[in-house]
Design a protein around this motif. Structure first.
Motif, PDB file in Angstrom:
ATOM      1  N   GLY A 199      11.853   2.094  -6.450  1.00  0.00           N
ATOM      2  CA  GLY A 199      12.383   1.021  -7.282  1.00  0.00           C
ATOM      3  C   GLY A 199      11.740  -0.284  -6.876  1.00  0.00           C
ATOM      4  N   ILE A 200      11.084  -0.929  -7.814  1.00  0.00           N
ATOM      5  CA  ILE A 200      10.395  -2.191  -7.563  1.00  0.00           C
ATOM      6  C   ILE A 200      11.085  -3.248  -8.418  1.00  0.00           C
ATOM      7  N   PHE A 201      11.776  -4.187  -7.772  1.00  0.00           N
ATOM      8  CA  PHE A 201      12.608  -5.158  -8.476  1.00  0.00           C
ATOM      9  C   PHE A 201      12.065  -6.567  -8.307  1.00  0.00           C
ATOM     10  N   GLY A 202      11.846  -7.244  -9.422  1.00  0.00           N
ATOM     11  CA  GLY A 202      11.375  -8.622  -9.402  1.00  0.00           C
ATOM     12  C   GLY A 202      12.219  -9.495 -10.297  1.00  0.00           C
ATOM     13  N   ASP A 203      11.850 -10.763 -10.366  1.00  0.00           N
ATOM     14  CA  ASP A 203      12.591 -11.706 -11.192  1.00  0.00           C
ATOM     15  C   ASP A 203      12.336 -11.497 -12.679  1.00  0.00           C
ATOM     16  N   ASN A 204      11.132 -11.054 -13.053  1.00  0.00           N
ATOM     17  CA  ASN A 204      10.782 -10.927 -14.466  1.00  0.00           C
ATOM     18  C   ASN A 204      10.677  -9.500 -14.974  1.00  0.00           C
TER      19      ASN A 204
ATOM     20  N   VAL B 156      10.477  -1.897 -12.120  1.00  0.00           N
ATOM     21  CA  VAL B 156       9.864  -0.604 -12.424  1.00  0.00           C
ATOM     22  C   VAL B 156      10.445   0.450 -11.498  1.00  0.00           C
ATOM     23  N   LEU B 157      10.683   1.636 -12.054  1.00  0.00           N
ATOM     24  CA  LEU B 157      11.068   2.807 -11.277  1.00  0.00           C
ATOM     25  C   LEU B 157       9.968   3.836 -11.448  1.00  0.00           C
ATOM     26  N   LEU B 158       9.474   4.376 -10.331  1.00  0.00           N
ATOM     27  CA  LEU B 158       8.391   5.359 -10.353  1.00  0.00           C
ATOM     28  C   LEU B 158       8.774   6.590  -9.538  1.00  0.00           C
TER      29      LEU B 158
ATOM     30  N   PRO C 259       8.336   9.959  -7.033  1.00  0.00           N
ATOM     31  CA  PRO C 259       7.661  10.105  -5.740  1.00  0.00           C
ATOM     32  C   PRO C 259       6.173  10.434  -5.860  1.00  0.00           C
ATOM     33  N   SER C 260       5.776  11.134  -6.919  1.00  0.00           N
ATOM     34  CA  SER C 260       4.374  11.505  -7.104  1.00  0.00           C
ATOM     35  C   SER C 260       3.474  10.298  -7.344  1.00  0.00           C
ATOM     36  N   GLU C 261       4.043   9.147  -7.637  1.00  0.00           N
ATOM     37  CA  GLU C 261       3.264   7.955  -7.974  1.00  0.00           C
ATOM     38  C   GLU C 261       3.184   6.946  -6.825  1.00  0.00           C
ATOM     39  N   LYS C 262       3.317   7.432  -5.613  1.00  0.00           N
ATOM     40  CA  LYS C 262       3.290   6.569  -4.430  1.00  0.00           C
ATOM     41  C   LYS C 262       2.031   5.698  -4.392  1.00  0.00           C
ATOM     42  N   ALA C 263       0.900   6.206  -4.832  1.00  0.00           N
ATOM     43  CA  ALA C 263      -0.356   5.457  -4.802  1.00  0.00           C
ATOM     44  C   ALA C 263      -0.327   4.232  -5.724  1.00  0.00           C
ATOM     45  N   ARG C 264       0.520   4.236  -6.748  1.00  0.00           N
ATOM     46  CA  ARG C 264       0.611   3.104  -7.683  1.00  0.00           C
ATOM     47  C   ARG C 264       1.550   2.006  -7.190  1.00  0.00           C
ATOM     48  N   VAL C 265       2.433   2.330  -6.261  1.00  0.00           N
ATOM     49  CA  VAL C 265       3.529   1.437  -5.898  1.00  0.00           C
ATOM     50  C   VAL C 265       3.048   0.086  -5.375  1.00  0.00           C
ATOM     51  N   ALA C 266       2.094   0.059  -4.469  1.00  0.00           N
ATOM     52  CA  ALA C 266       1.660  -1.209  -3.864  1.00  0.00           C
ATOM     53  C   ALA C 266       1.117  -2.173  -4.910  1.00  0.00           C
ATOM     54  N   ALA C 267       0.296  -1.689  -5.831  1.00  0.00           N
ATOM     55  CA  ALA C 267      -0.287  -2.563  -6.854  1.00  0.00           C
ATOM     56  C   ALA C 267       0.785  -3.077  -7.808  1.00  0.00           C
TER      57      ALA C 267
END
Length: 141
Positions: A17-22, A25-27, A29-37
Motif C-alpha cells: 500500500g503506497i499512500f500519498g496526499d494526491n 496505489v495498492l500492488l 506481492p508479485s509487483e515488488k519491483a514496481r513499488v520503489a518507483a
C-alpha cells in the motif's frame, strides 16, 4: 474515529500500500519491483494520471492487479484490476466495484465520497486492530 480526511486504516497482509496526499496505489506481492518507483512518484505529489501512466508504462499484461485511488476537489477517481473489491459511500449511496469482473480494469469517478473500503486479499475477522496511516508505504490486505 478521526475527522482527518487523509486518515486511513488498514490490516496487515501481503500487498503493498503506497499512500500519498494526491494518490494511493495498492500492488500485489508479485509487483515488488514496481513499488520503489511508484512510491517515489506518489511521495513527490504525483496525481492520478501521472501514477496511472507509470503503472501502465511496461504494459497491462504483466500487471495482474492493482488499485489506484485519487481524491481531489470532492472528486474520487478509482481504477481496479484483479482480485480487488471496493465499496464507496458517495452522495449517501453505496457503490460497489470488483476488479476481477473485467479483463482490463474497472474505472469509476465519484463525487461526494464520505467513506471507502478496499479489500485486496482475505483477512481474518480476528486479525486484530486496524493500523492507521496518513502517508507512507505498508504491507496490507
Amino acid at each position: 474515529m478521526s475527522t482527518d480526511p487523509r486518515r486511513r486504516s488498514y490490516r496487515s497482509g501481503g500487498w503493498f500500500g503506497i499512500f500519498g496526499d494526491n494518490a494511493s496505489v495498492l500492488l500485489p506481492p508479485s509487483e515488488k519491483a514496481r513499488v520503489a518507483a511508484i512510491w517515489e512518484l506518489i511521495d513527490d505529489g504525483a496525481g492520478f494520471d501521472e501514477v496511472l501512466d507509470a503503472l501502465l508504462a511496461t504494459g497491462l499484461r504483466d500487471l495482474p492487479g492493482f488499485v489506484l485511488v485519487s481524491d481531489t476537489d470532492q472528486v474520487t477517481k478509482v481504477v481496479l484490476r484483479g482480485p480487488a473489491v471496493a465499496a464507496f459511500v458517495a452522495d449517501g449511496a453505496m457503490v460497489e466495484l470488483a476488479g476481477s469482473s473485467e479483463t482490463t480494469w474497472v474505472e469509476r469517478t465519484l463525487t461526494g465520497v464520505s467513506q471507502l473500503f478496499i479489500q485486496v486479499e482475505p483477512t481474518e475477522e480476528d486479525a486484530g486492530e486496524d493500523m492507521v496511516i496518513t502517508t507512507g508505504l505498508v504491507r496490507l490486505a
